[in-house]
Design a protein around this motif. Structure first.
Motif, PDB file in Angstrom:
ATOM      1  N   THR A   1       0.852  -1.200   0.000  1.00  0.00           N
ATOM      2  CA  THR A   1       0.000   0.000   0.000  1.00  0.00           C
ATOM      3  C   THR A   1       0.881   1.241   0.000  1.00  0.00           C
ATOM      4  O   THR A   1       2.051   1.181   0.414  1.00  0.00           O
ATOM      5  N   PRO A   2       0.343   2.375  -0.438  1.00  0.00           N
ATOM      6  CA  PRO A   2       1.119   3.621  -0.354  1.00  0.00           C
ATOM      7  C   PRO A   2       1.581   3.925   1.074  1.00  0.00           C
ATOM      8  O   PRO A   2       2.700   4.391   1.282  1.00  0.00           O
ATOM      9  N   PHE A   3       0.756   3.611   2.058  1.00  0.00           N
ATOM     10  CA  PHE A   3       1.143   3.845   3.445  1.00  0.00           C
ATOM     11  C   PHE A   3       2.347   2.987   3.828  1.00  0.00           C
ATOM     12  O   PHE A   3       3.316   3.472   4.418  1.00  0.00           O
ATOM     13  N   GLU A   4       2.301   1.703   3.477  1.00  0.00           N
ATOM     14  CA  GLU A   4       3.431   0.819   3.780  1.00  0.00           C
ATOM     15  C   GLU A   4       4.705   1.313   3.105  1.00  0.00           C
ATOM     16  O   GLU A   4       5.783   1.285   3.701  1.00  0.00           O
ATOM     17  N   PHE A   5       4.566   1.770   1.873  1.00  0.00           N
ATOM     18  CA  PHE A   5       5.722   2.275   1.138  1.00  0.00           C
ATOM     19  C   PHE A   5       6.351   3.457   1.869  1.00  0.00           C
ATOM     20  O   PHE A   5       7.575   3.522   2.022  1.00  0.00           O
ATOM     21  N   THR A   6       5.537   4.387   2.334  1.00  0.00           N
ATOM     22  CA  THR A   6       6.083   5.566   3.008  1.00  0.00           C
ATOM     23  C   THR A   6       6.728   5.200   4.342  1.00  0.00           C
ATOM     24  O   THR A   6       7.722   5.810   4.736  1.00  0.00           O
ATOM     25  N   VAL A   7       6.193   4.218   5.042  1.00  0.00           N
ATOM     26  CA  VAL A   7       6.809   3.785   6.299  1.00  0.00           C
ATOM     27  C   VAL A   7       8.194   3.202   6.027  1.00  0.00           C
ATOM     28  O   VAL A   7       9.169   3.539   6.711  1.00  0.00           O
ATOM     29  N   VAL A   8       8.310   2.356   5.015  1.00  0.00           N
ATOM     30  CA  VAL A   8       9.606   1.775   4.673  1.00  0.00           C
ATOM     31  C   VAL A   8      10.549   2.870   4.183  1.00  0.00           C
ATOM     32  O   VAL A   8      11.723   2.907   4.571  1.00  0.00           O
TER      33      VAL A   8
END
Length: 111
Positions: free
Chosen positions: A68-75
């Protein structure tokens, strides 16, 4: 002007490197990810920071690697808490938007 260009390239490189990390951690090869939307060469150039992707292609690739875009930004934020999640919110809204994709403004990202 030169500094702004360097900052933009750093962000592009960080996006590509983050994407590559996520793709490889899932055991997905470039060849298996390439399709009629994005070629193997385009993905490779994006991952190496030598080229950018359209938002349409970027979200397509995220979907294909089940991120997800959220997961991408966390990583991308090195697994640190997102104190300013405006970038995450913008990415998610673009991904879910059924309208025309627009250029993402990355002014909220602090490398």
């Amino acid at each position: 002007m030169f500094r702004k260009r360097n900052e933009e390239m750093l962000i592009i490189e960080n996006f590509g490197a983050t994407f590559k990390y996520l793709r490889e951690s899932r055991g997905i090869s470039l060849s298996s990810l390439a399709d009629d939307v994005v070629s193997k060469g385009m993905i490779s150039k994006f991952e190496n920071g030598t080229s950018d992707l359209s938002t349409k292609r970027f979200f397509h690739l995220l979907k294909e690697i089940y991120v997800t875009p959220f997961e991408f930004t966390v990583v991308m934020n090195h697994f640190e808490p997102l104190y300013d999640n405006k970038l995450s919110t913008e990415l998610t809204q673009l991904a879910l938007s059924s309208g025309r994709l627009k250029t993402i403004t990355f002014k909220h990202f602090k490398p």
